[in-house]
Design a protein around this motif. Structure first.
Motif, PDB file in Angstrom:
ATOM      1  N   ALA A 250     -31.934 -47.746-107.868  1.00 25.95           N
ATOM      2  CA  ALA A 250     -32.835 -49.197-107.545  1.00 25.95           C
ATOM      3  C   ALA A 250     -33.997 -48.903-106.414  1.00 25.95           C
ATOM      4  CB  ALA A 250     -31.852 -49.417-106.009  1.00 25.95           C
ATOM      5  N   ASP A 252     -36.604 -50.604-104.834  1.00 25.89           N
ATOM      6  CA  ASP A 252     -36.552 -51.424-102.975  1.00 25.89           C
ATOM      7  C   ASP A 252     -37.379 -50.405-102.337  1.00 25.89           C
ATOM      8  OD1 ASP A 252     -37.203 -53.030-101.353  1.00 25.89           O
ATOM      9  OD2 ASP A 252     -35.069 -53.136-100.441  1.00 25.89           O
ATOM     10  N   GLY A 253     -38.335 -49.881-102.111  1.00 26.21           N
ATOM     11  CA  GLY A 253     -38.956 -48.972-101.634  1.00 26.21           C
ATOM     12  C   GLY A 253     -39.586 -48.326-101.447  1.00 26.21           C
ATOM     13  N   TRP A 254     -39.313 -48.042-103.252  1.00 28.93           N
ATOM     14  CA  TRP A 254     -40.439 -46.716-103.749  1.00 28.93           C
ATOM     15  C   TRP A 254     -41.884 -47.588-103.846  1.00 28.93           C
ATOM     16  CZ3 TRP A 254     -37.070 -43.383-107.381  1.00 28.93           C
ATOM     17  CH2 TRP A 254     -35.764 -43.356-107.040  1.00 28.93           C
ATOM     18  N   SER A 265     -45.839 -50.714-104.110  1.00 29.98           N
ATOM     19  CA  SER A 265     -44.843 -50.374-103.733  1.00 29.98           C
ATOM     20  C   SER A 265     -44.139 -51.404-104.523  1.00 29.98           C
ATOM     21  CB  SER A 265     -45.169 -50.692-102.039  1.00 29.98           C
ATOM     22  OG  SER A 265     -45.565 -50.387-101.085  1.00 29.98           O
ATOM     23  N   PRO A 267     -40.921 -54.245-105.339  1.00 31.24           N
ATOM     24  CA  PRO A 267     -40.715 -55.213-104.594  1.00 31.24           C
ATOM     25  C   PRO A 267     -39.129 -55.208-104.395  1.00 31.24           C
ATOM     26  CG  PRO A 267     -41.123 -56.028-105.926  1.00 31.24           C
ATOM     27  CD  PRO A 267     -41.895 -54.426-106.564  1.00 31.24           C
ATOM     28  N   SER A 268     -38.230 -55.662-102.932  1.00 30.90           N
ATOM     29  CA  SER A 268     -36.797 -55.488-103.352  1.00 30.90           C
ATOM     30  C   SER A 268     -36.479 -55.770-104.231  1.00 30.90           C
ATOM     31  CB  SER A 268     -36.403 -56.697-101.594  1.00 30.90           C
ATOM     32  OG  SER A 268     -37.190 -57.700-102.757  1.00 30.90           O
ATOM     33  N   ASP A 269     -36.665 -56.331-105.217  1.00 29.34           N
ATOM     34  CA  ASP A 269     -35.486 -57.294-106.630  1.00 29.34           C
ATOM     35  C   ASP A 269     -36.330 -56.108-108.118  1.00 29.34           C
ATOM     36  OD1 ASP A 269     -38.331 -57.527-107.322  1.00 29.34           O
ATOM     37  OD2 ASP A 269     -37.498 -59.435-108.310  1.00 29.34           O
ATOM     38  N   THR A 271     -35.776 -53.067-110.050  1.00 27.49           N
ATOM     39  CA  THR A 271     -34.914 -52.094-110.978  1.00 27.49           C
ATOM     40  C   THR A 271     -35.482 -51.455-112.024  1.00 27.49           C
ATOM     41  OG1 THR A 271     -32.623 -53.268-109.159  1.00 27.49           O
ATOM     42  CG2 THR A 271     -31.712 -51.472-110.594  1.00 27.49           C
ATOM     43  N   ALA A 313     -38.228 -44.232-100.702  1.00 27.03           N
ATOM     44  CA  ALA A 313     -37.988 -45.569 -99.991  1.00 27.03           C
ATOM     45  C   ALA A 313     -37.605 -44.395 -98.297  1.00 27.03           C
ATOM     46  CB  ALA A 313     -36.819 -45.682 -99.759  1.00 27.03           C
TER      47      ALA A 313
END
Length: 324
Positions: A250, A252-254, A265, A267-269, A271, A313
């Motif tokens: 996942a 998210d935040g990487w 950055s 996004p949250s979705d 993967t 993250a």
């Protein structure tokens, strides 16, 4: 002359007081005399009454400047200032070259030294984000080192910054004794095992990760020089990430960034599936599972050399690759 100065002068006079050894602040040949700390109001800006009281209760201070990952400038409540060297930890240098031999497993080579130089910058960034401008408490004070820096653990937001640096792979455990050292050593071992942050530098021969189930994310390819004018062909300036592990990651935040700190950055979705690759394009486009678009308006990656850094993250560097 205040009590702290009298104590120091007395120590210099007494025979045997000047036995030397490695300094607790990481400097060689610190003297026994330098381990004493004057805790009077004249020296610290806070009247703590005694060394024991200082060590137990701590000193409240505001971080005014981060010198590097393990050194801070602070201001006490009455306006006086001091420099603090974090006890028990050692981050790679920023202002002078780092000797790779100080960090176990890092190759004693130009690549190892260069990698540690980048890791020193990352440690400084971590510390800056954590405590710059913040009010902290200096605890477990153990005098002053060779450069007259106060040796202390720094508490902020309920945690010791010293430990956080080790746990996130930004520092090694320094070769001295302190309460809780075993916990620090276990945290360092985990960071080394996972190749986190500075411990990426321990990978031979190029100081970049090789990929395994413990370190599944790798920077598989970099296309820095797009055909024609880079700024007119941003979609073909790319970085490709690969997940060689057996589980999805996942993102998210990487983040992905260059040496100039231009940062993308996820996004949250986002993967990255097990065994799959993902290409990050500098330009604009429609995001899919295999292609992501930075949305930049000009080229990011220098054609003649740059460094791609991927952080998770929490800000820990999980992959780094230089080219050029």
């Amino acid at each position: 002359m205040d009590r702290g100065v009298w104590l120091l002068v007395g120590c210099l006079v007494l025979a045997g007081c000047m036995a030397t050894g490695p300094g607790a602040d990481g400097s060689p040949n610190a003297t026994a005399a330098t381990t004493m700390v004057d805790t009077s109001a004249a020296n610290t800006g806070v009247d703590m009454g005694s060394s024991a009281k200082t060590a137990n209760s701590g000193l409240r201070a505001t971080v005014t400047h981060v010198v590097d990952g393990d050194t801070l400038d602070v201001r006490y409540p009455n306006g006086t200032t001091d420099t603090v060297r974090l006890r028990g930890v050692d981050t790679p240098e920023v202002h002078v070259p780092t000797n790779p031999s100080e960090f176990e497993g890092v190759p004693d080579s130009d690549a190892g030294a260069a990698c540690l130089g980048d890791a020193g910058d990352e440690a400084s960034t971590f510390t800056t984000r954590a405590v710059a401008g913040e009010t902290v408490r200096l605890v477990e004070i153990d005098g002053r080192g060779r450069y007259d820096r106060l040796l202390a653990f720094v508490r902020h937001d309920g945690h010791r910054l010293n430990y956080r640096l080790v746990a996130t792979g930004h520092a090694r455990v320094y070769d001295d004794q302190f309460e809780g050292r075993e916990r620090f050593s276990r945290a360092e071992a985990r960071a080394r095992r996972n190749g986190t942050a500075l411990w990426l530098c321990a990978n031979e021969p190029s100081a970049t990760p090789t990929g395994s189930d413990d370190r599944p994310l790798t920077i598989a390819a970099i296309a820095a020089d797009a055909p024609g004018n880079d700024n007119a062909n941003l979609d073909e300036e790319t970085v490709t990430l690969e997940n060689s592990g057996s589980a999805p990651i996942a993102l998210d935040g990487w983040t992905v960034r260059d040496e100039a700190d231009h940062t993308y950055s996820f996004p949250s979705d986002a993967t990255l599936a097990a065994g799959a690759s993902l290409t990050l394009h500098t330009g604009r486009g429609t995001d899919t599972d295999t292609d992501r678009y930075w949305g930049a308006t000009s080229a990011v990656w220098n054609n003649d050399g740059d460094t791609v850094v991927v952080a998770n993250a929490s800000g820990a560097v999980v992959a780094r690759r230089s080219y050029g």
